[in-house]
Design a protein around this motif. Structure first.
Motif, PDB file in Angstrom:
ATOM      1  N   UNK A 188      -1.902 -31.864 -40.618  1.00  0.00           N
ATOM      2  CA  UNK A 188      -1.212 -33.113 -40.943  1.00  0.00           C
ATOM      3  C   UNK A 188      -1.695 -34.261 -40.065  1.00  0.00           C
ATOM      4  N   UNK A 189      -1.995 -33.984 -38.810  1.00  0.00           N
ATOM      5  CA  UNK A 189      -2.568 -35.025 -37.946  1.00  0.00           C
ATOM      6  C   UNK A 189      -3.942 -35.446 -38.439  1.00  0.00           C
ATOM      7  N   UNK A 190      -4.736 -34.480 -38.895  1.00  0.00           N
ATOM      8  CA  UNK A 190      -6.060 -34.801 -39.435  1.00  0.00           C
ATOM      9  C   UNK A 190      -5.936 -35.632 -40.705  1.00  0.00           C
ATOM     10  N   UNK A 191      -4.969 -35.285 -41.537  1.00  0.00           N
ATOM     11  CA  UNK A 191      -4.747 -36.067 -42.761  1.00  0.00           C
ATOM     12  C   UNK A 191      -4.331 -37.498 -42.438  1.00  0.00           C
ATOM     13  N   UNK A 192      -3.533 -37.655 -41.408  1.00  0.00           N
ATOM     14  CA  UNK A 192      -3.132 -39.005 -40.994  1.00  0.00           C
ATOM     15  C   UNK A 192      -4.355 -39.821 -40.593  1.00  0.00           C
ATOM     16  N   UNK A 240     -14.298 -34.754 -35.953  1.00  0.00           N
ATOM     17  CA  UNK A 240     -13.757 -33.723 -35.070  1.00  0.00           C
ATOM     18  C   UNK A 240     -12.294 -33.446 -35.388  1.00  0.00           C
ATOM     19  N   UNK A 241     -11.540 -34.509 -35.712  1.00  0.00           N
ATOM     20  CA  UNK A 241     -10.137 -34.322 -36.091  1.00  0.00           C
ATOM     21  C   UNK A 241     -10.015 -33.458 -37.341  1.00  0.00           C
ATOM     22  N   UNK A 242     -10.967 -33.611 -38.249  1.00  0.00           N
ATOM     23  CA  UNK A 242     -10.937 -32.820 -39.476  1.00  0.00           C
ATOM     24  C   UNK A 242     -11.413 -31.392 -39.234  1.00  0.00           C
ATOM     25  N   UNK A 243     -12.399 -31.233 -38.394  1.00  0.00           N
ATOM     26  CA  UNK A 243     -13.007 -29.918 -38.206  1.00  0.00           C
ATOM     27  C   UNK A 243     -12.179 -29.020 -37.300  1.00  0.00           C
ATOM     28  N   UNK A 244     -11.518 -29.594 -36.302  1.00  0.00           N
ATOM     29  CA  UNK A 244     -10.773 -28.774 -35.346  1.00  0.00           C
ATOM     30  C   UNK A 244      -9.709 -27.897 -36.005  1.00  0.00           C
ATOM     31  N   UNK A 245      -8.853 -28.435 -36.887  1.00  0.00           N
ATOM     32  CA  UNK A 245      -7.867 -27.545 -37.505  1.00  0.00           C
ATOM     33  C   UNK A 245      -8.501 -26.467 -38.373  1.00  0.00           C
ATOM     34  N   UNK A 246      -9.660 -26.769 -38.975  1.00  0.00           N
ATOM     35  CA  UNK A 246     -10.347 -25.749 -39.770  1.00  0.00           C
ATOM     36  C   UNK A 246     -10.779 -24.594 -38.880  1.00  0.00           C
ATOM     37  N   UNK A 309     -22.401 -28.460 -34.767  1.00  0.00           N
ATOM     38  CA  UNK A 309     -23.335 -29.383 -35.416  1.00  0.00           C
ATOM     39  C   UNK A 309     -22.732 -30.768 -35.558  1.00  0.00           C
ATOM     40  N   UNK A 310     -21.493 -30.841 -36.031  1.00  0.00           N
ATOM     41  CA  UNK A 310     -20.841 -32.139 -36.219  1.00  0.00           C
ATOM     42  C   UNK A 310     -20.536 -32.794 -34.878  1.00  0.00           C
ATOM     43  N   UNK A 311     -20.171 -32.009 -33.903  1.00  0.00           N
ATOM     44  CA  UNK A 311     -19.921 -32.553 -32.571  1.00  0.00           C
ATOM     45  C   UNK A 311     -21.189 -33.200 -32.029  1.00  0.00           C
ATOM     46  N   UNK A 312     -22.302 -32.509 -32.162  1.00  0.00           N
ATOM     47  CA  UNK A 312     -23.573 -33.035 -31.654  1.00  0.00           C
ATOM     48  C   UNK A 312     -24.007 -34.288 -32.406  1.00  0.00           C
ATOM     49  N   UNK A 313     -23.854 -34.257 -33.738  1.00  0.00           N
ATOM     50  CA  UNK A 313     -24.300 -35.398 -34.540  1.00  0.00           C
ATOM     51  C   UNK A 313     -23.494 -36.659 -34.244  1.00  0.00           C
ATOM     52  N   UNK A 314     -22.260 -36.493 -33.829  1.00  0.00           N
ATOM     53  CA  UNK A 314     -21.417 -37.656 -33.571  1.00  0.00           C
ATOM     54  C   UNK A 314     -21.505 -38.149 -32.129  1.00  0.00           C
ATOM     55  N   UNK A 315     -22.468 -37.626 -31.388  1.00  0.00           N
ATOM     56  CA  UNK A 315     -22.680 -38.100 -30.026  1.00  0.00           C
ATOM     57  C   UNK A 315     -23.813 -39.123 -29.954  1.00  0.00           C
ATOM     58  N   UNK A 324     -22.731 -39.563 -40.059  1.00  0.00           N
ATOM     59  CA  UNK A 324     -22.155 -39.254 -41.365  1.00  0.00           C
ATOM     60  C   UNK A 324     -23.084 -38.411 -42.239  1.00  0.00           C
ATOM     61  N   UNK A 325     -24.390 -38.545 -42.055  1.00  0.00           N
ATOM     62  CA  UNK A 325     -25.344 -37.864 -42.936  1.00  0.00           C
ATOM     63  C   UNK A 325     -25.027 -36.387 -43.067  1.00  0.00           C
TER      64      UNK A 325
END
Length: 502
Positions: A188-192, A240-246, A309-315, A324-325
């Motif tokens: 729910x936090x990620x959805x927000x 990261x907010x989206x990926x963490x709960x997954x 992968x997403x963590x690294x790409x967003x650095x 985003x790619x």
């Protein structure tokens, strides 16, 4: 000259190389199934907003919105995808140039490709994340159903796969349910976070074109906007907010799946999986492999890699496309996998058959009460825990050396004497109460304990959380967002038609 690529005959003298097309462009185009519909919605909303801000004339807006609506209703499959043209946005743009040659250029007013793609991606992610939320809610509810059947199903709890203390299957399963219940908060936090509009940000720092950011947010059913325009274009923490709960969900699914794989073995035989969730061996006809659970285990590990992968790409800095790619395709795909795994485990749990007699047999291991015997000496003999621990450990050692499988009160007294520890008399009734598993479970009075009343109390709290989660999903109702949006498009078309008739 090839005019199919963006920039042909303008800044660029020649098209992208075949190597670039077949690598980077082809990879970028793989996310089309996730973002193409959102790009269509983003275009319609953007043109409506431009029209309302009187950036484009009513007759142009009317023709363009009707044309875009027609393209939208044909579906995304009608748009040819060619990596030589570029990404999803470019391929859609080329198609619109052929369908609406005199009008499609207006779509780009005050808006970068990045904005449209980000908006489309967020529309996709919020819908898929809500699907994860619904599947998670269903699994948490199924845990409650199964837990309710096993308040008096006694078993041995484990640490290091060794018998630790007696418990009930209800309490044990609840230990996996609790982190999944907390995952509802995480989702729910990620959805927000993802449910905030990035629209009308210009390129990175706004635009001189008048565009109402709050109006387009309302049109797309975003309750808020990402206020800072540059942040709206990248928001690296959103991935990261989206990926963490997954990853959190899959961590719990992996843990319980691994446990059930062990329990399903002949050595344990605590659990039999339904045929529907297993697979036969090609060479060994007697086997029924726990393939569904193994799939969940594998996906959990694979998604760990996606997270990194997403963590690294967003650095990266300065708005590099990495941000985003790789997220455009990887994150929605991860949400699909997690939704599938939640549904698969929910089915598996509901259909699994727990062998109560086999579980009770393990709970009958007399050494499993060792910790409780220590507690008994503390409570009834006034010993410190270290002394109590020494006595019971020595009693276990003596029993093992004498090929005995049961601890007795006399064995405890003998061990105390061997260690020269003065032990006050303990009544046989007190010892028997600790030695009997059902009565021992009833002695556990603390909050969150294995006592049936405690398990039931926590299950009631979980049921209330399930109800809140269901209300939350019903309120968002992204499933019918597209139809509501198209209804508003039709209303605006009618409004423009009235304007144009004057």
């Amino acid at each position: 000259m090839n005019n199919g690529f963006l920039g042909a005959e303008t800044r660029f003298k020649k098209p992208p190389s075949e190597t670039l097309v077949n690598s980077a462009f082809a990879y970028e185009l793989e996310c089309s199934r996730y973002v193409m519909k959102g790009l269509s919605i983003a275009d319609l909303a953007h043109v409506m907003n431009l029209s309302q801000d009187e950036v484009i004339q009513p007759d142009v807006a009317l023709a363009l919105i009707k044309g875009l609506q027609d393209v939208h209703l044909r579906g995304t499959d009608v748009i040819p995808l060619d990596p030589a043209v570029g990404d999803s946005y470019n391929n859609r743009d080329k198609y619109l140039q052929s369908e609406l040659p005199a009008l499609s250029g207006y779509i780009h007013i005050g808006r970068a490709r990045r904005e449209a793609s980000t908006l489309a991606w967020q529309l996709c992610c919020r819908e898929k994340m809500l699907n994860v939320h619904k599947a998670l809610t269903k699994l948490v509810a199924t845990f409650n159903d199964v837990i309710a059947q096993h308040h008096t199903t006694y078993m041995a709890d484990f640490t290091y796969l060794q018998h630790a203390q007696p418990t009930t299957l209800a309490h044990y399963l609840q230990g996996f349910q609790m982190p999944l219940t907390r995952d509802l908060d995480r989702v729910e936090n990620a959805l927000k976070m993802v449910n905030q509009s990035p629209a009308c940000s210009g390129s990175v720092n706004g635009s001189q074109i008048p565009m109402d950011r709050y109006r387009i947010a309302e049109l797309l059913e975003f309750p808020a906007v990402i206020e800072h325009t540059r942040d709206a274009m990248w928001a690296p923490d959103m991935c990261l907010d989206l990926m963490l709960p997954l990853n959190s969900i899959m961590t719990t699914l992996d843990r319980v799946s691994e446990e059930f794989i062990v329990w399903n073995s002949a050595e344990f035989a605590y659990l039999e999986l339904d045929d529907a969730h297993t697979r036969t061996s090609v060479i060994m006809p007697q086997k029924k492999n726990p393939y569904g659970l193994a799939y969940i285990r594998g996906q959990a590990r694979a998604l760990n890699g996606t997270m990194m992968s997403l963590l690294s790409c967003n650095q990266t800095i300065s708005g590099q496309p990495d941000n985003r790619l790789y997220a455009y395709g990887e994150l929605p795909r991860a949400m699909d996998y997690v939704e599938q795994c939640l549904a698969l485990f929910e089915e598996t749990l509901r259909a699994a058959r727990f062998d109560k007699s086999q579980l009770a047999k393990a709970a009958a291991d007399n050494f499993i009460i060792s910790t409780d015997l220590c507690d008994m000496l503390v409570k009834h003999a006034g010993l410190d825990n270290r002394s109590a621990h020494k006595i019971i450990a020595r009693a276990v050692r003596n029993a093992l050396e004498n090929a005995q499988t049961k601890l007795t009160l006399s064995a405890v007294m003998t061990a105390a004497s061997q260690l020269a520890i003065v032990l006050p008399a303990i009544s046989q009734d007190v010892f028997d109460e600790v030695s009997n598993i059902p009565s021992l479970i009833m002695l556990r009075q603390g909050v969150g304990s294995a006592h049936p009343d405690s398990v039931k109390s926590l299950a009631s709290k979980t049921a209330r959380r399930i109800s809140l989660a269901e209300d939350y999903a019903n309120e968002l109702n992204f499933e019918h967002f597209e139809q509501r949006f198209l209804n508003r498009v039709n209303e605006y078309i009618a409004f423009l038609e009235g304007q144009c008739e004057r």
